[in-house]
Design a protein around this motif. Structure first.
Motif, PDB file in Angstrom:
ATOM      1  N   TYR A  19       0.831  -1.197   0.000  1.00 53.70           N
ATOM      2  CA  TYR A  19       0.000   0.000   0.000  1.00 53.70           C
ATOM      3  C   TYR A  19       0.866   1.248   0.000  1.00 53.70           C
ATOM      4  O   TYR A  19       1.933   1.269   0.605  1.00 53.70           O
ATOM      5  CB  TYR A  19      -0.886   0.037   1.255  1.00 53.70           C
ATOM      6  N   LYS A  20       0.377   2.255  -0.643  1.00 51.18           N
ATOM      7  CA  LYS A  20       1.005   3.573  -0.576  1.00 51.18           C
ATOM      8  C   LYS A  20       0.095   4.436   0.283  1.00 51.18           C
ATOM      9  O   LYS A  20      -1.113   4.495   0.056  1.00 51.18           O
ATOM     10  CB  LYS A  20       1.134   4.192  -1.960  1.00 51.18           C
ATOM     11  N   ILE A  21       0.674   5.081   1.257  1.00 51.90           N
ATOM     12  CA  ILE A  21      -0.099   5.954   2.133  1.00 51.90           C
ATOM     13  C   ILE A  21       0.423   7.370   1.955  1.00 51.90           C
ATOM     14  O   ILE A  21       1.600   7.640   2.190  1.00 51.90           O
ATOM     15  CB  ILE A  21       0.035   5.519   3.606  1.00 51.90           C
ATOM     16  N   ALA A  22      -0.440   8.252   1.502  1.00 58.34           N
ATOM     17  CA  ALA A  22      -0.063   9.655   1.320  1.00 58.34           C
ATOM     18  C   ALA A  22      -0.325  10.397   2.628  1.00 58.34           C
ATOM     19  O   ALA A  22      -1.421  10.324   3.176  1.00 58.34           O
ATOM     20  CB  ALA A  22      -0.863  10.272   0.188  1.00 58.34           C
ATOM     21  N   ILE A  23       0.677  11.076   3.121  1.00 60.95           N
ATOM     22  CA  ILE A  23       0.550  11.820   4.370  1.00 60.95           C
ATOM     23  C   ILE A  23       0.601  13.308   4.045  1.00 60.95           C
ATOM     24  O   ILE A  23       1.642  13.821   3.638  1.00 60.95           O
ATOM     25  CB  ILE A  23       1.680  11.456   5.350  1.00 60.95           C
ATOM     26  N   PRO A  24      -0.538  13.996   4.207  1.00 57.93           N
ATOM     27  CA  PRO A  24      -0.518  15.438   3.967  1.00 57.93           C
ATOM     28  C   PRO A  24       0.430  16.108   4.965  1.00 57.93           C
ATOM     29  O   PRO A  24       0.421  15.778   6.145  1.00 57.93           O
ATOM     30  CB  PRO A  24      -1.956  15.879   4.224  1.00 57.93           C
ATOM     31  N   LYS A  25       1.255  16.980   4.492  1.00 56.57           N
ATOM     32  CA  LYS A  25       2.194  17.734   5.330  1.00 56.57           C
ATOM     33  C   LYS A  25       3.056  16.830   6.221  1.00 56.57           C
ATOM     34  O   LYS A  25       3.008  16.911   7.447  1.00 56.57           O
ATOM     35  CB  LYS A  25       1.444  18.745   6.186  1.00 56.57           C
ATOM     36  N   PRO A  26       3.857  15.945   5.635  1.00 62.99           N
ATOM     37  CA  PRO A  26       4.693  15.066   6.460  1.00 62.99           C
ATOM     38  C   PRO A  26       5.656  15.846   7.354  1.00 62.99           C
ATOM     39  O   PRO A  26       6.056  15.350   8.405  1.00 62.99           O
ATOM     40  CB  PRO A  26       5.444  14.207   5.448  1.00 62.99           C
ATOM     41  N   SER A  52      18.221   1.209  -0.657  1.00 64.25           N
ATOM     42  CA  SER A  52      19.285   0.587  -1.449  1.00 64.25           C
ATOM     43  C   SER A  52      18.885   0.386  -2.906  1.00 64.25           C
ATOM     44  O   SER A  52      19.734   0.304  -3.776  1.00 64.25           O
ATOM     45  CB  SER A  52      19.703  -0.745  -0.829  1.00 64.25           C
ATOM     46  N   GLY A  53      17.591   0.358  -3.177  1.00 63.11           N
ATOM     47  CA  GLY A  53      17.113   0.221  -4.549  1.00 63.11           C
ATOM     48  C   GLY A  53      16.958   1.548  -5.266  1.00 63.11           C
ATOM     49  O   GLY A  53      16.551   1.609  -6.418  1.00 63.11           O
ATOM     50  N   GLY A  54      17.272   2.653  -4.590  1.00 67.45           N
ATOM     51  CA  GLY A  54      17.257   3.958  -5.235  1.00 67.45           C
ATOM     52  C   GLY A  54      16.041   4.827  -4.967  1.00 67.45           C
ATOM     53  O   GLY A  54      15.970   5.957  -5.433  1.00 67.45           O
ATOM     54  N   ILE A  55      15.064   4.334  -4.218  1.00 65.64           N
ATOM     55  CA  ILE A  55      13.865   5.119  -3.923  1.00 65.64           C
ATOM     56  C   ILE A  55      14.132   6.010  -2.708  1.00 65.64           C
ATOM     57  O   ILE A  55      14.662   5.548  -1.696  1.00 65.64           O
ATOM     58  CB  ILE A  55      12.657   4.197  -3.661  1.00 65.64           C
ATOM     59  N   ALA A  56      13.767   7.288  -2.813  1.00 68.15           N
ATOM     60  CA  ALA A  56      13.934   8.217  -1.692  1.00 68.15           C
ATOM     61  C   ALA A  56      13.031   7.796  -0.541  1.00 68.15           C
ATOM     62  O   ALA A  56      11.914   7.324  -0.759  1.00 68.15           O
ATOM     63  CB  ALA A  56      13.587   9.635  -2.132  1.00 68.15           C
ATOM     64  N   GLU A  57      13.536   7.950   0.686  1.00 71.55           N
ATOM     65  CA  GLU A  57      12.727   7.579   1.842  1.00 71.55           C
ATOM     66  C   GLU A  57      12.989   8.513   3.014  1.00 71.55           C
ATOM     67  O   GLU A  57      14.086   9.036   3.176  1.00 71.55           O
ATOM     68  CB  GLU A  57      12.987   6.135   2.267  1.00 71.55           C
ATOM     69  N   VAL A  58      11.956   8.723   3.791  1.00 69.49           N
ATOM     70  CA  VAL A  58      12.050   9.442   5.056  1.00 69.49           C
ATOM     71  C   VAL A  58      11.145   8.717   6.042  1.00 69.49           C
ATOM     72  O   VAL A  58      10.349   7.868   5.655  1.00 69.49           O
ATOM     73  CB  VAL A  58      11.618  10.928   4.953  1.00 69.49           C
ATOM     74  N   VAL A  59      11.279   9.044   7.299  1.00 68.44           N
ATOM     75  CA  VAL A  59      10.379   8.509   8.318  1.00 68.44           C
ATOM     76  C   VAL A  59       9.691   9.680   8.998  1.00 68.44           C
ATOM     77  O   VAL A  59      10.199  10.805   8.994  1.00 68.44           O
ATOM     78  CB  VAL A  59      11.112   7.627   9.353  1.00 68.44           C
ATOM     79  N   VAL A  60       8.532   9.404   9.550  1.00 67.89           N
ATOM     80  CA  VAL A  60       7.777  10.402  10.301  1.00 67.89           C
ATOM     81  C   VAL A  60       7.275   9.747  11.582  1.00 67.89           C
ATOM     82  O   VAL A  60       7.225   8.525  11.688  1.00 67.89           O
ATOM     83  CB  VAL A  60       6.576  10.970   9.501  1.00 67.89           C
ATOM     84  N   ASP A  61       6.899  10.573  12.555  1.00 62.21           N
ATOM     85  CA  ASP A  61       6.265  10.049  13.757  1.00 62.21           C
ATOM     86  C   ASP A  61       4.888   9.510  13.390  1.00 62.21           C
ATOM     87  O   ASP A  61       4.384   9.756  12.292  1.00 62.21           O
ATOM     88  CB  ASP A  61       6.127  11.149  14.811  1.00 62.21           C
ATOM     89  N   GLN A  62       4.267   8.816  14.321  1.00 62.90           N
ATOM     90  CA  GLN A  62       2.940   8.264  14.072  1.00 62.90           C
ATOM     91  C   GLN A  62       1.982   9.375  13.667  1.00 62.90           C
ATOM     92  O   GLN A  62       1.955  10.444  14.276  1.00 62.90           O
ATOM     93  CB  GLN A  62       2.417   7.556  15.315  1.00 62.90           C
TER      94      GLN A  62
END
Length: 67
Positions: A19-26, A52-62
């Motif tokens: 699933y892709k989850i879009a987070i408004p204003k991450p 490692s596969g080249g996709i940009a990633e970030v993490v956010v709090d819950q």
């Protein structure tokens, strides 16, 4: 998608859906680069904000669930 995210095949066995989850204003949820202190990292982890596969990633709090 698994390859792009750096997910090893053995770590995703039997799981058919993703699933892709879009987070408004991450940036409102402590938007940051991932670190190896997070659960779920594997031997392919690179601490630069790119999987490692080249996709940009970030993490956010819950993020609160909103219907």
């Amino acid at each position: 998608m698994k390859k792009g995210l750096g997910i090893l095949a053995k770590d995703w066995q039997g799981k058919r859906e993703s699933y892709k989850i879009a987070i408004p204003k991450p940036t409102d949820h402590n938007f940051r680069l991932p670190s190896s202190d997070l659960s779920g990292d594997n031997a392919l982890f690179i601490p630069v904000g790119t999987a490692s596969g080249g996709i940009a990633e970030v993490v956010v709090d819950q993020v609160p669930f909103i219907k």
